[in-house]
Design an enzyme around this catalytic site. Sequence first.
Site, PDB file in Angstrom:
ATOM      1  N   ARG A   3      -7.929  -6.497  12.179  1.00  0.00           N
ATOM      2  CA  ARG A   3      -7.467  -6.888  13.510  1.00  0.00           C
ATOM      3  C   ARG A   3      -7.567  -8.376  13.806  1.00  0.00           C
ATOM      4  O   ARG A   3      -6.736  -8.901  14.559  1.00  0.00           O
ATOM      5  CB  ARG A   3      -8.194  -6.056  14.567  1.00  0.00           C
ATOM      6  CG  ARG A   3      -7.778  -4.590  14.501  1.00  0.00           C
ATOM      7  CD  ARG A   3      -8.306  -3.765  15.648  1.00  0.00           C
ATOM      8  NE  ARG A   3      -7.750  -2.413  15.602  1.00  0.00           N
ATOM      9  CZ  ARG A   3      -7.840  -1.539  16.595  1.00  0.00           C
ATOM     10  NH1 ARG A   3      -8.485  -1.872  17.708  1.00  0.00           N
ATOM     11  NH2 ARG A   3      -7.298  -0.344  16.481  1.00  0.00           N
ATOM     12  N   GLN A  53       0.843  -1.191   0.000  1.00  0.00           N
ATOM     13  CA  GLN A  53       0.000   0.000   0.000  1.00  0.00           C
ATOM     14  C   GLN A  53       0.882   1.246   0.000  1.00  0.00           C
ATOM     15  O   GLN A  53       1.791   1.386   0.828  1.00  0.00           O
ATOM     16  CB  GLN A  53      -0.926   0.024   1.215  1.00  0.00           C
ATOM     17  CG  GLN A  53      -1.999   1.103   1.094  1.00  0.00           C
ATOM     18  CD  GLN A  53      -2.925   1.151   2.300  1.00  0.00           C
ATOM     19  OE1 GLN A  53      -2.507   1.488   3.385  1.00  0.00           O
ATOM     20  NE2 GLN A  53      -4.192   0.827   2.076  1.00  0.00           N
ATOM     21  N   ARG A  77      -7.564   2.095  -2.693  1.00  0.00           N
ATOM     22  CA  ARG A  77      -8.488   1.993  -1.552  1.00  0.00           C
ATOM     23  C   ARG A  77      -9.212   3.320  -1.379  1.00  0.00           C
ATOM     24  O   ARG A  77      -8.582   4.382  -1.388  1.00  0.00           O
ATOM     25  CB  ARG A  77      -7.716   1.650  -0.273  1.00  0.00           C
ATOM     26  CG  ARG A  77      -8.595   1.060   0.823  1.00  0.00           C
ATOM     27  CD  ARG A  77      -7.784   0.668   2.046  1.00  0.00           C
ATOM     28  NE  ARG A  77      -8.458  -0.393   2.796  1.00  0.00           N
ATOM     29  CZ  ARG A  77      -8.403  -0.533   4.107  1.00  0.00           C
ATOM     30  NH1 ARG A  77      -7.705   0.321   4.846  1.00  0.00           N
ATOM     31  NH2 ARG A  77      -9.025  -1.522   4.708  1.00  0.00           N
ATOM     32  N   TYR A  86      -6.421  10.714   4.036  1.00  0.00           N
ATOM     33  CA  TYR A  86      -5.057  11.008   3.607  1.00  0.00           C
ATOM     34  C   TYR A  86      -5.083  11.804   2.298  1.00  0.00           C
ATOM     35  O   TYR A  86      -6.131  12.224   1.839  1.00  0.00           O
ATOM     36  CB  TYR A  86      -4.244   9.716   3.526  1.00  0.00           C
ATOM     37  CG  TYR A  86      -4.160   9.029   4.876  1.00  0.00           C
ATOM     38  CD1 TYR A  86      -3.630   9.700   5.981  1.00  0.00           C
ATOM     39  CD2 TYR A  86      -4.665   7.750   5.071  1.00  0.00           C
ATOM     40  CE1 TYR A  86      -3.591   9.104   7.237  1.00  0.00           C
ATOM     41  CE2 TYR A  86      -4.633   7.143   6.317  1.00  0.00           C
ATOM     42  CZ  TYR A  86      -4.089   7.829   7.404  1.00  0.00           C
ATOM     43  OH  TYR A  86      -4.069   7.239   8.638  1.00  0.00           O
TER      44      TYR A  86
END
Length: 371
Positions: free
Chosen positions: A325, A102, A235, A188
């Site tokens: 997670r 990524q 993404r 971002y």
Amino acid sequence: MPNPASLLAPLTVGTLTLPHRIVMAPMTRARSTQPGDLPNALNATYYAQRASAALIVSEAAQISPQGKGYSFTPGIYSEEQVRGWQLVTNAVHQAGGRIFLQLWHVGRMSHPDFHDGALPVAPSALPFEGQIWKVDDATGIGAMVDSPTPRALERAEIAAIVEDFRKAARNAITAGFDGVEIHGANGYLVDQFLRTTSNHRQDEYGGSRENRLRFLKEVVDAVAGEVGAQRTAIRLAPFLTARGMDCPDILPTILEAASFLQERGIAYLHLVEADWDDAPEITEAFRQQLRERFSNPIIVAGNYDKPRAQWVLEHGYADLVAFGRPFVANPDFPRRLVEDLPLAPFDGATLFGGAAKGYIDYPTLPLARAA
């Protein structure tokens, strides 16, 4: 043969044939070697332990020093970083896995301490509420700290960042990755250009939907032009509202982006779905509209469990489901999910920073457990 909508069905994504539909989502773990933000042997062990994922999407790697926003995150712009990532890709491939890197530039989600006192950059100099994880140099203790109001990028700087994405993609392939995923989500830099709440520019990068999409398109074109569209993915986060990103025009903007991405023929589109309390539900209408525009593989991520994962696959709204997670404490998570085996809890205190503890010391279940 498994049902094509099953979690166990194989799938072709870009140049890869995946054995099933369970993806390891990108997760910042902040364990690069300092100085230099270098990937290391510990990272290689961590990812290789989780190589049973259909596809691993690595933690985000900054495309330049300017793109950094968190302590101890790895980069992909120096020769030393490329050599470090080669340890990771070799280990994953030897374990039979597949891995995309990524790529990110955090934009305003940063702090002057990472930039010799200079302000982080963004499309526009707008204040916002956002925090990043930063280690105090004096104490060595990490904490969440506020990000300041950024400075607006100059026009020439935007072109330089697009070039940084292109170089980073080339470095990723040199390092042995199977492809790259552009981080266009979670507030971002790419995401900041998309939204009216973070982009108040008056030039060709702001204002209209077409202008706000320009940076994303230039980055995708640069990356796909360098490493091939089949090795390029992105993404996006249509329902993000935090970090000053609650844009009233984001859904039609992302749908327009999806049409462009379909034309460009990228490997996949990865959707971050809202996973916090009282988050907005992704409507089936939006899922249907997205699928009408993008027929290549779609990955979804966001608090999925097995029944919900099967539902989204069976309805054709996604082709793969990413889990974050659960992979931290369960290196063998795909097997546990498919066979309904118990999941180990993770230690939240070891998510960011540190060494082997809470990183590579979570065990897999013995095979006899499945009997």
